[in-house]
Design an enzyme around this catalytic site. Structure first.
Site, PDB file in Angstrom:
ATOM      1  N   ARG A 212       0.848  -1.190   0.000  1.00  0.00           N
ATOM      2  CA  ARG A 212       0.000   0.000   0.000  1.00  0.00           C
ATOM      3  C   ARG A 212       0.878   1.232   0.000  1.00  0.00           C
ATOM      4  NH1 ARG A 212      -5.348  -1.554   3.579  1.00  0.00           N
ATOM      5  NH2 ARG A 212      -5.534  -3.626   2.689  1.00  0.00           N
TER       6      ARG A 212
ATOM      7  N   GLU B  22       0.489   4.086   0.974  1.00  0.00           N
ATOM      8  CA  GLU B  22      -0.056   5.114   1.861  1.00  0.00           C
ATOM      9  C   GLU B  22       1.097   5.984   2.340  1.00  0.00           C
ATOM     10  OE1 GLU B  22      -1.526   2.138   4.453  1.00  0.00           O
ATOM     11  OE2 GLU B  22      -3.560   2.157   3.621  1.00  0.00           O
TER      12      GLU B  22
ATOM     13  N   ARG C  81       1.538   1.903  13.246  1.00  0.00           N
ATOM     14  CA  ARG C  81       0.779   0.683  12.963  1.00  0.00           C
ATOM     15  C   ARG C  81       0.547   0.422  11.479  1.00  0.00           C
ATOM     16  NH1 ARG C  81      -5.273   1.304  14.628  1.00  0.00           N
ATOM     17  NH2 ARG C  81      -5.865   2.913  13.185  1.00  0.00           N
ATOM     18  N   HIS C  82       1.257   1.167  10.646  1.00  0.00           N
ATOM     19  CA  HIS C  82       1.146   0.927   9.206  1.00  0.00           C
ATOM     20  C   HIS C  82       2.505   0.622   8.602  1.00  0.00           C
ATOM     21  CE1 HIS C  82      -2.638   3.236   9.765  1.00  0.00           C
ATOM     22  NE2 HIS C  82      -3.070   2.395   8.838  1.00  0.00           N
TER      23      HIS C  82
ATOM     24  N   GLU D 276      -7.467  -1.776  15.192  1.00  0.00           N
ATOM     25  CA  GLU D 276      -8.106  -2.688  14.233  1.00  0.00           C
ATOM     26  C   GLU D 276      -7.125  -3.779  13.839  1.00  0.00           C
ATOM     27  OE1 GLU D 276      -9.622  -0.914  10.512  1.00  0.00           O
ATOM     28  OE2 GLU D 276      -8.961  -2.752   9.518  1.00  0.00           O
TER      29      GLU D 276
ATOM     30  N   SER E 108     -10.680  -6.465   9.132  1.00  0.00           N
ATOM     31  CA  SER E 108     -11.910  -5.945   8.534  1.00  0.00           C
ATOM     32  C   SER E 108     -12.540  -7.076   7.750  1.00  0.00           C
ATOM     33  CB  SER E 108     -11.622  -4.800   7.559  1.00  0.00           C
ATOM     34  OG  SER E 108     -11.432  -3.612   8.274  1.00  0.00           O
TER      35      SER E 108
ATOM     36  N   ARG F  90      -0.099  -6.801  12.713  1.00  0.00           N
ATOM     37  CA  ARG F  90      -1.017  -6.205  13.707  1.00  0.00           C
ATOM     38  C   ARG F  90      -1.325  -7.203  14.834  1.00  0.00           C
ATOM     39  NH1 ARG F  90      -4.563  -1.904  11.578  1.00  0.00           N
ATOM     40  NH2 ARG F  90      -3.065  -0.586  10.486  1.00  0.00           N
TER      41      ARG F  90
HETATM   42  P1  ATP Z   1      -6.413   0.930   9.009  1.00  0.00           P
HETATM   43  O1  ATP Z   1      -7.785   1.554   9.109  1.00  0.00           O
HETATM   44  O2  ATP Z   1      -5.884   0.471  10.317  1.00  0.00           O
HETATM   45  O3  ATP Z   1      -5.456   1.756   8.215  1.00  0.00           O
HETATM   46  P2  ATP Z   1      -7.536  -0.540   6.842  1.00  0.00           P
HETATM   47  O4  ATP Z   1      -8.959  -0.528   7.249  1.00  0.00           O
HETATM   48  O5  ATP Z   1      -7.061   0.385   5.800  1.00  0.00           O
HETATM   49  O6  ATP Z   1      -6.602  -0.407   8.146  1.00  0.00           O
HETATM   50  P3  ATP Z   1      -7.998  -3.100   5.617  1.00  0.00           P
HETATM   51  O7  ATP Z   1      -8.019  -2.697   4.210  1.00  0.00           O
HETATM   52  O8  ATP Z   1      -9.270  -3.287   6.334  1.00  0.00           O
HETATM   53  O9  ATP Z   1      -7.113  -2.025   6.419  1.00  0.00           O
HETATM   54  O10 ATP Z   1      -7.013  -4.363   5.747  1.00  0.00           O
HETATM   55  C1  ATP Z   1      -7.291  -5.520   6.513  1.00  0.00           C
HETATM   56  C2  ATP Z   1      -6.295  -5.689   7.640  1.00  0.00           C
HETATM   57  O11 ATP Z   1      -4.944  -5.661   7.151  1.00  0.00           O
HETATM   58  C3  ATP Z   1      -6.346  -4.581   8.675  1.00  0.00           C
HETATM   59  O12 ATP Z   1      -7.359  -4.817   9.615  1.00  0.00           O
HETATM   60  C4  ATP Z   1      -4.963  -4.660   9.285  1.00  0.00           C
HETATM   61  O13 ATP Z   1      -4.874  -5.729  10.207  1.00  0.00           O
HETATM   62  C5  ATP Z   1      -4.101  -5.017   8.093  1.00  0.00           C
HETATM   63  N1  ATP Z   1      -3.508  -3.825   7.473  1.00  0.00           N
HETATM   64  C6  ATP Z   1      -4.083  -3.004   6.609  1.00  0.00           C
HETATM   65  N2  ATP Z   1      -3.274  -2.020   6.213  1.00  0.00           N
HETATM   66  C7  ATP Z   1      -2.106  -2.240   6.843  1.00  0.00           C
HETATM   67  C8  ATP Z   1      -0.849  -1.581   6.845  1.00  0.00           C
HETATM   68  N3  ATP Z   1      -0.639  -0.497   6.093  1.00  0.00           N
HETATM   69  N4  ATP Z   1       0.143  -2.092   7.621  1.00  0.00           N
HETATM   70  C9  ATP Z   1      -0.072  -3.188   8.368  1.00  0.00           C
HETATM   71  N5  ATP Z   1      -1.232  -3.855   8.405  1.00  0.00           N
HETATM   72  C10 ATP Z   1      -2.246  -3.400   7.661  1.00  0.00           C
HETATM   73 MG    MG Z   2     -10.190  -2.021   7.713  1.00  0.00          MG
END
Ligand code: ATP
Ligand code: MG
Length: 441
Positions: free
Chosen positions: A216, A218, A224-225, A364, A367, A415
């Site tokens: 990603r 981002e 936590r990312h 989180e 999801s 996570r």
């Molecule tokens: P957040 O809101 O915490 O940024 P997200 O809702 O964007 O997460 P999802 O697309 O729902 O993330 O991804 C499913 C799962 O993958 C998340 O619940 C989390 O455990 C993990 N995850 C997502 N993005 C990341 C990241 N950038 N780094 C580490 N783990 C991630």
């Molecule tokens: Mg999510």
């Protein structure tokens, strides 16, 4: 055992006392006291004492060993002798020592030194950082988490799949993707296996999972990312509602916690962590209830918005007071969830989605949702999100010729490890993290 060693340090039992063994590893420390020298050898299981007697070894070798730099790699063949004073209750009296690799000096960072080094220095020298037993413990536990997931899912009829990580277009719209040059075309690194695991629901493989890396782009730089992360993703068909998916998720989580509690006692105590296997069912809190609770604590969230990091943390504190480490947030506003989330009553303009997050201590970790399986509704939702159904034709096609109701989730491995062990920074939970600033080592 094979190669240079017959035993690991902590594997030697009283049965080997008096016998010849061969051990191999890194020189953690050497103390020379005239005609005798004590060498602490470290391997993957722990440490042991090698007691070198000048008169038993070649004098040149004895001298060389006493001057050996810390962290050099050696193999030692010798007699295992019981000793009350030595750690593990035995020492090795060497007959032969082979120096396999000499370490340079000074070391970029210490292994056993009490002085702390900052995370960047540790990550820059990860190969040494990983020699520390407390750092190794994190990855031994991570390994058990993954082992537990494979075991549970395979045992429950899920088949492991591997979706492509190079994709032609965004899986979900919205999230930033890393672009890669793919011959004459532009391609992207996958942010999730979402569209592929759903496509699998049309094949007859009605329970699939994938443990893989996702990417990603981002921009944020948080604790936590990661920009490259690992997740356990699954999808299951013939579900009646998101509750069926949540049931699978909570049983999977309980199994993971159980497995770690059973197999990682040493690692957990080394890290000073005690974990509680959650009892089921986990608490369910609706989005509306969460927003209401937060409002009572003075944090206002506009209905429909995502619950931000700070509010999420506060909710975690409130739930912890009620004895809930884990809890689901359910019934999210439809607008807050991706286009494939099933509207509560199957209508494109519903207020709520059959979508949930699983939270652990205010963070989180998962999801998930029941997904839309009706292609018309799916097209409507794609359009409502400002996306073009024609861009998703390859995916939509799988819905036109028999697609059962289905649902699934994505569970981030870093996570889990981070929150299970109370680690503050997610970078500690992956070997070689990729973040906004770091692309090496
Ligand atoms: P957040 O809101 O915490 O940024 P997200 O809702 O964007 O997460 P999802 O697309 O729902 O993330 O991804 C499913 C799962 O993958 C998340 O619940 C989390 O455990 C993990 N995850 C997502 N993005 C990341 C990241 N950038 N780094 C580490 N783990 C991630
Ligand atoms: Mg999510």
């Amino acid at each position: 055992m094979e190669c240079y060693r017959t035993h690991y340090s902590t594997e030697v039992t009283t049965a080997q006392h008096g016998c010849e063994i061969t051990v191999a590893g890194w020189v953690q420390d050497i103390r020379e006291m005239g005609s005798i020298a004590f060498l602490i050898l470290r391997d993957r299981m722990g440490t042991l004492q090698v007691t070198m007697l000048k008169k038993k070894l070649d004098p040149e070798l004895f001298k060389k060993l006493c001057g050996l730099n810390r962290e050099s790699v050696i193999a030692v063949r010798g007699t295992c002798k019981p000793s009350d004073k030595a750690r593990n209750g035995y020492e090795v009296i060497p007959e032969e020592v082979e120096i396999l690799s000499e370490a340079g000096t000074p070391l970029p960072m210490g292994v056993v030194d009490k002085v702390g080094v900052d995370l960047d220095t540790r990550l820059d020298n990860r190969f040494i950082d990983l020699r520390k037993e407390e750092v190794q413990a994190i990855f031994k536990i991570r390994n058990r988490v993954i082992e537990a997931a494979h075991g549970y899912l395979r045992g429950n009829g899920f088949i492991e799949m591997h979706s492509p990580n190079i994709i032609g277009a965004s899986s979900e719209g919205g999230t930033d993707l890393f672009a890669v040059q793919y011959f004459e075309k532009q391609a992207f690194l996958s942010q999730s296996p979402q569209l592929y695991k759903q496509t699998m629901m049309a094949t007859g493989f009605d329970r699939v999972y994938e443990i893989a890396k996702y990417f990603r782009a981002e921009q944020h730089n948080t604790r936590r990312h990661l920009n490259e992360s690992t997740a356990i993703d699954l999808e299951m068909a013939f579900v009646r509602s998101e509750e069926d998916v949540m049931g699978t998720l909570e049983r999977l989580i309980r199994h993971i916690w159980d497995h770690v509690a059973d197999n990682c006692t040493d690692e957990l105590s080394l890290l000073g962590v005690s974990i509680t296997v959650p009892s089921l069912p986990m608490r369910r809190v609706t989005y509306d209830e969460a927003v209401e609770r937060l409002a009572k604590s003075g944090v206002d969230i506009k209905w429909g918005d995502d619950i931000g990091t700070e509010a999420e943390k506060l909710l975690g504190d409130l739930m912890q007071k009620e004895g809930c480490e884990f809890y689901f947030i359910t019934k999210y506003p439809l607008e807050a969830k991706p286009f494939y989330a099933m509207p509560e009553n199957g209508m494109a303009d519903d207020r709520y989605a059959r979508a949930f997050d699983l939270e652990l201590n205010g963070v989180e970790i998962t999801s998930g949702a029941q997904r839309i399986h009706d292609v018309k509704l799916l097209e409507e939702r794609i359009t409502a999100k400002g996306l073009k159904p024609s861009d998703f034709e390859g995916y939509l096609k799988a819905f036109r010729y028999g697609m059962p109701p289905h649902g699934g989730f994505g569970l981030g491995i870093e996570r889990i490890v981070m929150n299970m062990l109370g680690i503050q920074n997610i970078r500690e939970c992956t070997l070689f993290p990729r973040d906004r600033m770091r692309i090496s080592p």
